[in-house]
Design an enzyme around this catalytic site. Structure first.
Site, PDB file in Angstrom:
ATOM      1  N   SER A  65       0.839  -1.186   0.000  1.00 24.48           N
ATOM      2  CA  SER A  65       0.000   0.000   0.000  1.00 24.48           C
ATOM      3  C   SER A  65       0.884   1.251   0.000  1.00 24.48           C
ATOM      4  O   SER A  65       1.752   1.388  -0.854  1.00 24.48           O
ATOM      5  CB  SER A  65      -0.965  -0.031   1.189  1.00 24.48           C
ATOM      6  N   ASP A 214      -5.387  -2.765  -3.354  1.00 19.59           N
ATOM      7  CA  ASP A 214      -4.444  -2.627  -2.242  1.00 19.59           C
ATOM      8  C   ASP A 214      -3.875  -3.971  -1.777  1.00 19.59           C
ATOM      9  O   ASP A 214      -4.619  -4.896  -1.457  1.00 19.59           O
ATOM     10  CB  ASP A 214      -5.185  -1.954  -1.084  1.00 19.59           C
TER      11      ASP A 214
END
Length: 224
Positions: A65, A214
């Site tokens: 992320s 993500d």
């Protein structure tokens, strides 16, 4: 300074050590590892000179992320084959760009509009993030990083983690994506930013499609 060796990193064996830098996800909280990494790099510069960079000291840098974004910032080469970002630049990047990546709604009916948007799709369109990441990382690809990297993402079509790894790249050339595409993908937090779709071609012109979100869905801490 130059890296001590240009030979490919081999798997660890008895008697050898491999240095790994792992950077968790967490959105704007990327300011925290950014601050810590700035301190670490500044201490290394006291020993080896102001041109020292973290990519010179770690055999592997991994991040998920926002940690994947920091990983790319530390390892993507510029025109002088040095990292596009020094660690000291990370904090300013977040402070300057996050208000535009995650703009706040000043509408007096914010609670209602927030609920409607949550049902309609991601809270933010990601356009500004896509633009700034492409501007900063340019056309550099996974094979060009200054040290080995590992950046997890999650494919919403196959429902499996997709990990962009310098090691896997040697066996699977279709993983040689633009670093900007990898960063946009691993940062695409569900409900906040849209999934990212892109394609790569291997040396035989075989096309591979990715539909990614993500990496924190599978591995927010990439060491695990």
């Amino acid at each position: 300074m130059e890296r001590a060796t240009s030979f490919p990193l081999q798997p660890p064996t008895y008697g050898n050590s491999i240095t790994i830098l792992s950077i968790d996800g967490g959105g704007i909280r990327g300011l925290i590892p950014g601050t810590i990494l700035h301190f670490l790099e500044s201490e290394l510069q006291k020993l080896d000179g102001e041109d020292a960079r973290l990519a010179d000291y770690f055999d592997v840098i991994s991040g998920t992320s926002t940690g994947g974004l920091v990983t790319a910032m530390l390892t993507t080469p510029n025109e002088n084959n040095r990292p596009v970002f020094a660690a000291k630049d990370i904090k300013d990047f977040y402070l300057n760009h996050c208000p535009k990546i995650f703009p706040q709604d000043s509408c007096p009916f914010k609670p209602v509009t927030k609920m409607i948007k949550a049902m309609a799709g991601p809270k933010y369109d990601g356009k500004y993030l896509h633009s700034v990441v492409r501007d900063e990382l340019g056309d550099k690809r996974l094979h060009q990083t200054l040290t080995n990297v590992v950046i997890p993402t999650f494919d919403i079509k196959s429902l499996q983690p997709t990990i962009f790894s310098s090691y896997q790249l040697k066996k699977d050339p279709s993983m040689d994506a633009l670093l900007s595409d990898i960063c946009i993908s691993t940062s695409a937090a569900p409900t906040y930013l849209p999934a990212h779709k892109f394609e790569t071609k291997d040396p035989t012109d075989q096309v591979r499609e990715f539909n990614l979100i993500d990496g924190g869905v599978a591995a927010n801490n990439p060491v695990k």
